[in-house]
Design an enzyme around this catalytic site. Structure first.
Site, PDB file in Angstrom:
ATOM      1  N   THR A  72       0.836  -1.208   0.000  1.00  0.00           N
ATOM      2  CA  THR A  72       0.000   0.000   0.000  1.00  0.00           C
ATOM      3  C   THR A  72       0.866   1.250   0.000  1.00  0.00           C
ATOM      4  O   THR A  72       0.631   2.197  -0.772  1.00  0.00           O
ATOM      5  CB  THR A  72      -0.945  -0.011   1.227  1.00  0.00           C
ATOM      6  OG1 THR A  72      -1.770  -1.172   1.137  1.00  0.00           O
ATOM      7  CG2 THR A  72      -1.809   1.236   1.283  1.00  0.00           C
ATOM      8  N   ASN A 147      -4.846  -9.278  -8.187  1.00  0.00           N
ATOM      9  CA  ASN A 147      -4.911 -10.063  -6.954  1.00  0.00           C
ATOM     10  C   ASN A 147      -6.088 -11.031  -6.912  1.00  0.00           C
ATOM     11  O   ASN A 147      -6.045 -12.039  -6.235  1.00  0.00           O
ATOM     12  CB  ASN A 147      -4.971  -9.147  -5.726  1.00  0.00           C
ATOM     13  CG  ASN A 147      -5.856  -7.955  -5.909  1.00  0.00           C
ATOM     14  OD1 ASN A 147      -5.708  -7.195  -6.859  1.00  0.00           O
ATOM     15  ND2 ASN A 147      -6.815  -7.782  -5.016  1.00  0.00           N
ATOM     16  N   SER A 195       5.398  -6.386  -2.081  1.00  0.00           N
ATOM     17  CA  SER A 195       5.042  -6.453  -0.662  1.00  0.00           C
ATOM     18  C   SER A 195       5.614  -7.729  -0.064  1.00  0.00           C
ATOM     19  O   SER A 195       5.487  -8.808  -0.654  1.00  0.00           O
ATOM     20  CB  SER A 195       3.516  -6.462  -0.538  1.00  0.00           C
ATOM     21  OG  SER A 195       3.141  -6.748   0.785  1.00  0.00           O
ATOM     22  N   HIS A 197       4.714  -9.618   2.583  1.00  0.00           N
ATOM     23  CA  HIS A 197       3.875 -10.724   3.066  1.00  0.00           C
ATOM     24  C   HIS A 197       3.187 -11.511   1.955  1.00  0.00           C
ATOM     25  O   HIS A 197       2.516 -12.504   2.221  1.00  0.00           O
ATOM     26  CB  HIS A 197       2.867 -10.234   4.115  1.00  0.00           C
ATOM     27  CG  HIS A 197       1.733  -9.404   3.627  1.00  0.00           C
ATOM     28  ND1 HIS A 197       0.444  -9.891   3.590  1.00  0.00           N
ATOM     29  CD2 HIS A 197       1.663  -8.140   3.181  1.00  0.00           C
ATOM     30  CE1 HIS A 197      -0.363  -8.943   3.155  1.00  0.00           C
ATOM     31  NE2 HIS A 197       0.353  -7.868   2.894  1.00  0.00           N
ATOM     32  N   THR A 233      13.121   5.405  10.645  1.00  0.00           N
ATOM     33  CA  THR A 233      14.071   4.336  10.970  1.00  0.00           C
ATOM     34  C   THR A 233      13.650   3.038  10.287  1.00  0.00           C
ATOM     35  O   THR A 233      12.482   2.658  10.340  1.00  0.00           O
ATOM     36  CB  THR A 233      14.125   4.141  12.505  1.00  0.00           C
ATOM     37  OG1 THR A 233      14.536   5.387  13.076  1.00  0.00           O
ATOM     38  CG2 THR A 233      15.103   3.045  12.909  1.00  0.00           C
ATOM     39  N   CYS A 322      -9.359  -7.240   2.047  1.00  0.00           N
ATOM     40  CA  CYS A 322      -9.853  -6.032   2.709  1.00  0.00           C
ATOM     41  C   CYS A 322     -11.323  -5.764   2.389  1.00  0.00           C
ATOM     42  O   CYS A 322     -11.969  -5.014   3.086  1.00  0.00           O
ATOM     43  CB  CYS A 322      -8.983  -4.829   2.328  1.00  0.00           C
ATOM     44  SG  CYS A 322      -8.457  -4.820   0.636  1.00  0.00           S
TER      45      CYS A 322
HETATM   46  N1  PLP Z   1      -1.516  -4.373  -4.441  1.00  0.00           N
HETATM   47  C1  PLP Z   1      -2.031  -5.588  -4.623  1.00  0.00           C
HETATM   48  C2  PLP Z   1      -2.219  -6.096  -6.014  1.00  0.00           C
HETATM   49  C3  PLP Z   1      -2.380  -6.382  -3.531  1.00  0.00           C
HETATM   50  O1  PLP Z   1      -2.894  -7.601  -3.728  1.00  0.00           O
HETATM   51  C4  PLP Z   1      -2.189  -5.862  -2.230  1.00  0.00           C
HETATM   52  C5  PLP Z   1      -2.623  -6.632  -1.048  1.00  0.00           C
HETATM   53  O2  PLP Z   1      -3.504  -7.462  -1.119  1.00  0.00           O
HETATM   54  C6  PLP Z   1      -1.622  -4.586  -2.086  1.00  0.00           C
HETATM   55  C7  PLP Z   1      -1.311  -3.870  -3.212  1.00  0.00           C
HETATM   56  C8  PLP Z   1      -1.376  -3.990  -0.729  1.00  0.00           C
HETATM   57  O3  PLP Z   1      -0.247  -4.600  -0.128  1.00  0.00           O
HETATM   58  P1  PLP Z   1      -0.034  -4.543   1.444  1.00  0.00           P
HETATM   59  O4  PLP Z   1      -1.007  -5.504   2.053  1.00  0.00           O
HETATM   60  O5  PLP Z   1       1.386  -4.967   1.641  1.00  0.00           O
HETATM   61  O6  PLP Z   1      -0.261  -3.139   1.875  1.00  0.00           O
END
Ligand code: PLP
Length: 388
Positions: A72, A147, A195, A197, A233, A322
């Site tokens: 994000t 996603n 990202s 995770h 930091t 989300c």
């Molecule tokens: N962009 C895409 C395509 C994602 O699938 C996600 C998370 O599901 C994000 C951005 C956001 O990443 P983060 O959860 O690390 O903020």
């Protein structure tokens, strides 16, 4: 009870090797990476090693990597980092909210935003992009892999269009990284988000590739961390974890593990389609990342199926984590032309490095049986659904 986790696009478990690499940075190696004494030098070296590993995964130089708090933040930094009031930005209707909502914010500060449509496969038409360009277009932000469906956009073609038009190009590669090879030079992008995770590193860490020579405005103001591109930091354990995950991903792609995952995903899809009538793969005709499958089971609610499968120890999702629980159908599936009831009857299966053949077998026995049971009690469905 053995729980099967097929929701790796929401988040992935931290791999044991990644956890082991991070562990000392919570305790004995605790220094602030900006300190000039021994403790700081130790963590600085670890951060710079991780930067090299992330750069190797993306095909860039280490100085082009900015560590962030996740996808994000990377998306927001790229979207907001170059534009000002009066500029025009082009994005698409299937972007993650990290890009779409960042673009909405740009409108409030006087930018113009064009949202490109997608076809039934979930792909943009490069000609639509060409037509959308204006003299004041400053930025194109189009994702590499979606996603929800895994659809891969023609990023190299987009990169060429952007370069010819002298427009900056950002791509959200959060769901592409570690699943398909990435080479930022071939793509021709100016910024690319990843990202931690989503690639078996921890939550709360990410990176943005920023092409050398493109000066980006920081989101945060403070110290001169990350070459003044991201104050604050550094999250040293997280960055070390991201670096180790990037190393493992590079090796895994070199070994061709993505092909094995693709075979598992295809077996899951074919097995489900063979056993469940009135089911279809959303975006099947698009090139896709190897781990993602979005399947529509007509006449049932995706949320009910997710809950019923969870009770049987199989974790899947109705789409973006989300927006789970929200009543609105997925904006991605609607943009692809699905009716709201079809979008609501769709669920996402996403495999990870830990997924086994035995787990796919279990999913193949649970899903048809559960869909059949839900349809049997659904007033909207009268046909025999499960083949015998
Ligand atoms: N962009 C895409 C395509 C994602 O699938 C996600 C998370 O599901 C994000 C951005 C956001 O990443 P983060 O959860 O690390 O903020």
């Amino acid at each position: 009870m053995h729980r099967v986790y097929l929701d790796n696009n929401a988040t992935t478990p931290v791999l044991p090797e990644v956890f082991e690499a991070m562990r000392p940075f919570f305790s004995e190696h605790f220094g602030n990476a900006s300190s000039i004494h021994h403790h700081g030098q130790e963590t600085r070296a670890a951060v710079e090693d991780a930067r090299e590993s992330v750069a190797a995964l993306l095909g860039c130089t280490a100085s082009e990597i900015v560590f962030t708090s996740g996808g994000t933040e990377s998306d927001n930094l790229a979207v907001a980092g170059w534009v000002a009031a009066g500029d025009h930005v082009i994005t698409s209707s299937i972007e993650h909210h990290a890009v779409l909502h960042a673009c909405k914010h740009l409108e409030t500060i006087g930018c113009e935003v064009t949202v490109l449509p997608v076809d039934g496969r979930g792909l943009i038409d490069p000609d639509d992009l060409r037509r959308a360009l204006r003299p004041n277009t400053k930025l194109i932000s189009l994702m590499m892999a979606n996603n929800e469906t895994g659809a891969l956009q023609p990023v190299e073609e987009i990169g060429k269009i952007a370069a010819e038009a002298r427009v900056l190009f950002h791509t959200d590669a959060v769901q592409a990284a570690a699943k398909v090879p990435i080479d930022v030079r071939r793509i021709g992008c100016d910024a690319l988000s990843i990202s931690g995770h989503k690639i078996h590193a921890p939550q709360g860490v990410g990176a943005l590739y920023v092409k050398k020579g493109t000066r980006i405005q920081p989101l945060f103001h403070g110290g001169r961390h990350e070459r003044s591109r991201r104050a604050g930091t550094e999250n040293v354990p997280g960055i070390v974890g991201l670096g180790r995950a990037a190393q493992l991903a590079t090796k895994s792609l070199d070994r061709g593990d993505d092909k094995k995952m693709c075979a598992m995903r295809d077996r899951l899809e074919q097995g489900i389609l063979a056993q469940v009538d009135d089911s279809a793969i959303n975006g099947e005709a698009a090139p896709r990342v190897p781990n993602t499958s979005n399947i529509r089971f007509d006449h049932i609610e995706g949320e009910s199926l997710v809950i019923a499968l969870d009770l049987k120890a199989l974790a899947v999702s109705t789409g973006a984590a989300c927006s789970s629980g929200a009543i609105e159908p997925s904006h991605v599936l609607i943009a692809m032309g699905l009716r709201p009831d079809q979008a609501r009857s769709s669920i996402r299966f996403s495999l990870g490095k830990q997924t086994t053949d035995a787990e796919i077998d279990l999913a193949l026995s649970l899903v048809p049986e559960t869909v059949g049971r839900l349809r049997a009690i659904s007033p909207r469905y009268t046909k025999q659904t499960v083949s015998t």
